[in-house]
Design a protein around this motif. Structure first.
Motif, short mmCIF file in Angstrom:
data_model
loop_
_atom_site.label_atom_id
_atom_site.label_comp_id
_atom_site.label_asym_id
_atom_site.label_seq_id
_atom_site.Cartn_x
_atom_site.Cartn_y
_atom_site.Cartn_z
N MET A 130 0.84 -1.18 0.00
CA MET A 130 0.00 0.00 0.00
C MET A 130 0.89 1.24 0.00
N LYS A 131 0.50 2.24 -0.78
CA LYS A 131 1.29 3.47 -0.88
C LYS A 131 1.14 4.31 0.37
N ASP A 132 2.17 5.09 0.67
CA ASP A 132 2.15 6.00 1.80
C ASP A 132 1.20 7.16 1.51
N THR A 133 0.27 7.42 2.43
CA THR A 133 -0.73 8.46 2.26
C THR A 133 -0.11 9.83 2.05
N GLU A 134 0.93 10.14 2.80
CA GLU A 134 1.56 11.45 2.67
C GLU A 134 2.08 11.65 1.25
N ASN A 135 2.56 10.61 0.61
CA ASN A 135 3.05 10.74 -0.75
C ASN A 135 1.93 11.08 -1.73
N VAL A 136 0.76 10.51 -1.53
CA VAL A 136 -0.38 10.81 -2.40
C VAL A 136 -0.80 12.26 -2.19
N HIS A 137 -0.87 12.68 -0.95
CA HIS A 137 -1.23 14.05 -0.61
C HIS A 137 -0.19 15.02 -1.19
N LEU A 138 1.07 14.71 -1.03
CA LEU A 138 2.15 15.54 -1.57
C LEU A 138 2.08 15.60 -3.09
N LYS A 139 1.76 14.50 -3.73
CA LYS A 139 1.64 14.46 -5.19
C LYS A 139 0.52 15.39 -5.66
N VAL A 140 -0.61 15.42 -4.95
CA VAL A 140 -1.72 16.32 -5.31
C VAL A 140 -1.24 17.77 -5.20
N GLN A 141 -0.51 18.08 -4.14
CA GLN A 141 0.01 19.44 -3.96
C GLN A 141 0.99 19.81 -5.08
N GLU A 142 1.86 18.87 -5.44
CA GLU A 142 2.81 19.11 -6.53
C GLU A 142 2.08 19.34 -7.85
N LEU A 143 1.02 18.59 -8.08
CA LEU A 143 0.24 18.75 -9.30
C LEU A 143 -0.50 20.09 -9.31
N CYS A 144 -0.93 20.55 -8.15
CA CYS A 144 -1.54 21.89 -8.05
C CYS A 144 -0.53 22.94 -8.53
N ILE A 198 -8.90 9.75 -2.61
CA ILE A 198 -9.38 10.65 -1.55
C ILE A 198 -9.57 9.88 -0.25
N ARG A 199 -10.00 8.63 -0.34
CA ARG A 199 -10.10 7.80 0.88
C ARG A 199 -8.71 7.56 1.47
N GLN A 200 -7.73 7.36 0.61
CA GLN A 200 -6.37 7.13 1.07
C GLN A 200 -5.80 8.38 1.74
N ILE A 201 -6.05 9.53 1.17
CA ILE A 201 -5.54 10.79 1.72
C ILE A 201 -6.24 11.15 3.03
#
Length: 139
Positions: free
Chosen positions: A1-15, A95-98
């Motif tokens: 399972m991927k680290d949640t912080e990485n998914v959240h960080l990726k969304v911020q980077e994409l913003c 979004i559930r993961q984040i």
């Protein structure tokens, strides 16, 4: 399972990456992407940017059990481009993961850093018998 912080960080980077683009144009092209997980994160970033740029109150994505997806932005109650069924499914998972919302219904706050500002979005998820819905409320 991927680290949640990485998914959240990726969304911020994409913003940050898409901050100077037309979010609606970019959103309309996502359903053609082969990587649905990456597209889901792009959609979340683009939805946040569109909401901020357009002074939206809320953006909701609804997916029926038959795969039909609708997206509504609440400022003029206007439809915005659908990400398609596969990307929508990945959006709900991301979004559930984040947010760590594991129940069929839940709310959480999503903090996003966009360029030199920060933003707190109110996330609401509902899984019903015939559809599921994600709402993003803007400050």
């Amino acid at each position: 399972m991927k680290d949640t912080e990485n998914v959240h960080l990726k969304v911020q980077e994409l913003c940050d990456c898409f901050a100077t683009t037309d979010p609606l144009k970019e959103m309309s092209e996502l359903k053609n992407d082969e990587d649905t997980q990456e597209s889901a994160l792009k959609w979340l970033a683009l939805a946040a940017l569109h909401g901020v740029n357009s002074n939206a109150k809320k953006i909701s994505i609804k997916q029926a059990n038959d795969g039909t997806v609708s997206v509504v932005a609440e400022y003029r109650d206007t439809n915005i481009p659908s990400p398609g069924a596969d990307v929508a499914e990945s959006i709900f998972k991301a979004i559930r993961q984040i947010t760590h919302i594991e129940d069929k219904k839940g709310k959480s706050t999503l903090a996003l850093g966009i360029r030199d500002s920060s933003l707190e979005l109110k996330i609401s998820l509902k899984d019903k018998e015939d559809h599921k819905k994600l709402s993003i409320k803007f400050p």
